[in-house]
Design an enzyme around this catalytic site. Structure first.
Site, PDB file in Angstrom:
ATOM      1  N   ARG A 174     -62.824 -12.720  31.936  1.00 46.42           N
ATOM      2  CA  ARG A 174     -62.113 -13.308  30.760  1.00 46.42           C
ATOM      3  C   ARG A 174     -62.815 -13.162  29.462  1.00 46.42           C
ATOM      4  O   ARG A 174     -62.158 -13.173  28.496  1.00 46.42           O
ATOM      5  CB  ARG A 174     -62.146 -14.782  30.926  1.00 46.42           C
ATOM      6  CG  ARG A 174     -61.102 -15.081  31.968  1.00 46.42           C
ATOM      7  CD  ARG A 174     -61.197 -16.656  32.707  1.00 46.42           C
ATOM      8  NE  ARG A 174     -62.196 -16.791  33.489  1.00 46.42           N
ATOM      9  CZ  ARG A 174     -62.659 -17.874  34.306  1.00 46.42           C
ATOM     10  NH1 ARG A 174     -61.759 -19.127  33.904  1.00 46.42           N
ATOM     11  NH2 ARG A 174     -63.465 -18.104  35.069  1.00 46.42           N
ATOM     12  N   LYS A 228     -48.225 -21.877  25.445  1.00 45.88           N
ATOM     13  CA  LYS A 228     -49.220 -22.941  25.271  1.00 45.88           C
ATOM     14  C   LYS A 228     -50.254 -22.672  24.253  1.00 45.88           C
ATOM     15  O   LYS A 228     -50.497 -21.479  23.749  1.00 45.88           O
ATOM     16  CB  LYS A 228     -50.211 -23.030  26.520  1.00 45.88           C
ATOM     17  CG  LYS A 228     -50.908 -21.699  26.965  1.00 45.88           C
ATOM     18  CD  LYS A 228     -51.621 -21.775  28.170  1.00 45.88           C
ATOM     19  CE  LYS A 228     -52.460 -20.557  28.639  1.00 45.88           C
ATOM     20  NZ  LYS A 228     -53.024 -20.621  30.036  1.00 45.88           N
TER      21      LYS A 228
END
Length: 335
Positions: free
Chosen positions: A105, A203
């Site tokens: 990530r 989102k």
């Protein structure tokens, strides 16, 4: 040097059941017994990691199976130290089989004065003597470019497609959902395999781990929605997305996730959510709570990894495992 160099698997402590399952599948494919190399990976009192290999590995083609899941730092160090032990024992080639590549990530600088840790870990892996990496569903495909050694990135979507076709008798009302814009390519790939339409839940985050707002792009009215993503950590975003889809008229929501990190309140959230089912692979060893959850299923990756290891060993195509025609027979009777 041995007359015939055989593929040999050694496992760390991150996911030993998966390593044992891969060895069993390799035994089945080859018609001869394949066992994990006898070794010990232990810790001193101050938690220093110690590795000792009890078998001769000189000139052998070695495959280290080790996900860098929780505890990520310990499992990463186990991988590096096992590689160093094998390199100093004159192994012919060392391949790291990392079903779940942690630190993925952190693949770019999102703010000033932050690291690109995925690149740092890639450098550490290569420096430890590893000559090839086999992994699955990297968080971002471009992470392959962080390595100066060959990287084979397998995909869970072919396994998901096989499972969906077995679980859903009628796919006419099924819609694949990407939980964010960044995952559209992954969702599109699965949608193409099962010939289903695609929608997106957009989102907006105020900060990491917290979602401020969600918007559904596309109509999900009367659809059975399948959310597909590469990882599920605390499951907050996933459960919120399922709620939003139900509010927009979905009849039921399922989720297919490649890596079940499942930290903190994740299991409780999934159990109490509107999701009918959450399907994870075993790239990360499921905890007792995950295994006991009534609406969580685990799909095996051992058949795919076993075949990929054999293909690397004998110099044949790994990308052939992306095709349903190749992977289907491997999973026959399993899904």
């Amino acid at each position: 040097m041995p007359t015939v160099i055989e593929p040999k698997i050694i496992s760390g402590n991150a996911n030993r059941p998966l390593a044992e399952a891969v060895a069993r599948r390799m035994s089945l494919y080859r018609g001869m017994s394949v066992k994990l190399v006898d070794a010990r990976v232990e810790r001193f009192n101050d938690q220093e990691i110690f590795v000792e290999v009890f078998e001769n590995v000189r000139g052998e083609d070695m495959f280290i199976m080790q996900s860098t899941s929780n505890p990520a730092n310990d499992n990463l160090m186990e991988l590096l130290i096992m590689s160093d032990a094998l390199r100093r024992s004159s192994a012919s080639r060392i391949t790291a089989v990392i079903p779940y590549f942690g630190y993925a990530r952190q693949d770019r600088r999102t703010k000033a004065r932050t690291p690109i840790t995925a690149k740092l870990v890639a450098n550490m892996i290569a420096e430890a003597g590893i000559e090839r990496v086999l992994t699955m569903d990297l968080h971002a495909a471009q992470i392959q470019g962080f390595f100066d050694i060959p990287v084979d990135n397998l995909y869970a979507s072919p396994i998901f497609a096989l499972d969906i076709k077995n679980q859903f008798e009628d796919l006419s009302d099924v819609m694949v959902i990407s939980p964010d814009v960044g995952g559209v390519a992954r969702a599109r790939e699965l949608a193409k395999r099962i010939e289903a339409p695609l929608s997106i839940v957009d989102k907006r985050r105020e900060k990491a781990g917290e979602v401020a707002e969600m918007t559904v792009i596309g109509s999900v009215e009367g659809k059975r929605c399948i959310i597909v993503d590469d990882m599920c950590d605390t499951a907050g975003t996933l459960c919120k997305a399922a709620e939003v889809l139900m509010e927009h008229g979905a009849t039921e929501v399922h989720a297919y996730i490649s890596h079940g990190v499942m930290s903190g309140p994740a299991v409780e959230r999934v159990t109490n959510s509107v999701m009918k089912s959450l399907v994870l692979t075993d790239s990360i060893q499921p905890s007792a709570a995950v295994a006991a959850a009534p609406n969580i299923r685990i799909l095996p990756t051992a058949p795919m990894f076993a075949q990929a290891i054999l293909n690397i060993w004998n110099g044949t195509s790994v990308s052939s495992l992306f095709e349903t025609g190749t992977l289907g027979p491997i999973y026959e009777g399993i899904l």
